[in-house]
Design an enzyme around this catalytic site. Structure first.
Site, PDB file in Angstrom:
ATOM      1  N   ASP A  55      33.472 -16.606   9.621  1.00 15.04           N
ATOM      2  CA  ASP A  55      33.136 -16.363  11.028  1.00 15.04           C
ATOM      3  C   ASP A  55      32.363 -15.055  11.047  1.00 15.04           C
ATOM      4  O   ASP A  55      32.942 -13.971  10.897  1.00 15.04           O
ATOM      5  CB  ASP A  55      34.419 -16.264  11.867  1.00 15.04           C
ATOM      6  CG  ASP A  55      34.134 -15.915  13.322  1.00 15.04           C
ATOM      7  OD1 ASP A  55      32.962 -15.633  13.658  1.00 15.04           O
ATOM      8  OD2 ASP A  55      35.082 -15.905  14.129  1.00 15.04           O
TER       9      ASP A  55
ATOM     10  N   SER B  77      15.078 -15.302  11.465  1.00 16.69           N
ATOM     11  CA  SER B  77      14.929 -14.626  12.748  1.00 16.69           C
ATOM     12  C   SER B  77      14.430 -15.650  13.771  1.00 16.69           C
ATOM     13  O   SER B  77      14.949 -16.766  13.840  1.00 16.69           O
ATOM     14  CB  SER B  77      13.966 -13.436  12.577  1.00 16.69           C
ATOM     15  OG  SER B  77      13.766 -12.767  13.787  1.00 16.69           O
TER      16      SER B  77
END
Length: 358
Positions: A88, A173
């Site tokens: 996570d 990105s």
């Protein structure tokens, strides 16, 4: 500086890139984060798997979803060794546990390529992570940066005795670096935007085009949270090259994967969906296939011609950001600034309370 294949473009499929650079994949160990069946992480993993890597490590929050992906790829490509890694990225504790697991695998002595692909987008309300950081920044930047730094011993081991740039870190990105900058004075989005320094104010016209209103008076606009974290992805690569390329030959680059329909947009509300539909109608956004969404990451991970960004015509770090399988100079000056990259590295170390030196 150029790429090896100037003919590659927005429609090039990841599979074709993998075939073109098959030598860069064969017998390599590769990590891809954020892997689920409907996403770019899956098509990226699939393309890598076709060219006989030694080990493919698929990472994500949900082990069941990762196993689904492994089973799907394994059906066609059973000879590759696959591993699932639970992580996570919004929790530094979880990232540290995942990194410790990777380091403990004695039969996986090196990591050759890391594709930091996972991400969250447009979290509707300002949300802080368990570590008290704005959720986009915590997940999209800090989680990936910390994971990469912690597993660095295996990347350094991979790079030993090989040509510079063989071992790579790819940060997925978006187009955000072409319009956005960092929000240094207020990383948790506490202040109204109009009170920020001029250089840190968001691109209001762009946010409004996406269906967000009253942006000057709001402190948190979901897309702005996403944009800032995606600028951090580019700056992370620049800071990593400063520390790793000269000394160890490890290369880090950032990419815009393209416009692909995935679960990333699951939190868009009616205004954003309507704005997006309008932009598609006008041809501003044209959707690409999942396979095409993998291609720029694969170029960044594999093309031997790529190297750290250079200053060209006064533009810093030309070569650090790729779009449509080619080098792009479309990022804002502050999104590819070496001094901004250093500032982010120091901030990141402070936020995880650990200094890294290799």
């Amino acid at each position: 500086m150029a790429t090896s294949h100037p003919e590659f473009n927005r429609d090039t499929e990841g599979l074709d890139v993998a075939k073109a650079f098959s030598d860069g994949i064969r017998n390599k160990t590769i990590i891809v984060t954020g892997v689920n069946r409907g996403g770019v992480g899956f098509s990226t993993s699939q393309a890598f798997a076709t060219q006989s890597p030694a080990c493919l490590i698929l990472a994500g929050r949900n082990l069941h979803k990762i196993q689904e992906c492994i089973d799907a790829v394994k059906q066609d490509l059973p000879h590759v060794s696959y591993r699932a890694l639970k992580i996570d990225l919004s929790s530094q504790k979880s990232v540290r546990a995942a990194a410790a697991e990777v380091l403990s695998w004695s039969e996986v002595p090196t990591i050759d390529i890391v594709v930091n692909n996972a991400g969250v987008m447009c979290v509707p309300e300002r949300t802080l992570s368990v570590d008290g950081l704005e959720m986009h920044f915590a997940t999209n930047h800090i989680g990936h940066w910390l994971l990469t730094c912690l597993i660095m011993p295996k990347l350094i081991k991979s790079a030993e005795g090989k040509p510079k740039g063989t071992t790579r870190i790819v940060n997925v990105s978006s187009l955000s670096p072409t319009v956005a900058t960092m929000r240094w004075s207020d990383i948790n989005f506490d202040k109204p935007n109009k009170e920020l320094p001029e250089a840190e104010q968001p691109p209001y016209a762009m946010l409004e085009a996406w269906g967000f209103s009253d942006c000057r008076d709001r402190s948190y606009v979901p897309l702005d949270g996403y944009n800032r974290s995606k600028v951090a992805n580019v700056l992370f690569g620049i800071g990593a090259n400063e520390r790793l390329y000269g000394k160890h030959g490890i290369l880090s680059l950032a990419v815009h994967p393209g416009i692909i329909q995935t679960e990333l947009g699951r939190d868009f509300d009616e205004e954003q969906l309507a704005a997006l539909a309008g932009m598609r109608t006008k041809g501003i956004f044209i959707h690409q296939t999942l396979g095409a969404g993998a291609s720029t990451s694969l170029v960044a991970a594999l093309d031997p011609k790529l190297k750290p960004g250079e200053t060209i015509n006064g533009k810093e770090n030309y070569g650090s950001f790729l779009v449509d399988c080619q080098i792009s100079d479309s990022a804002t000056a502050l999104a590819v600034s070496s001094s901004e990259a250093e500032r982010l590295w120091v901030l990141s170390e402070n936020l995880v309370k650990e200094r890294f030196s290799w």
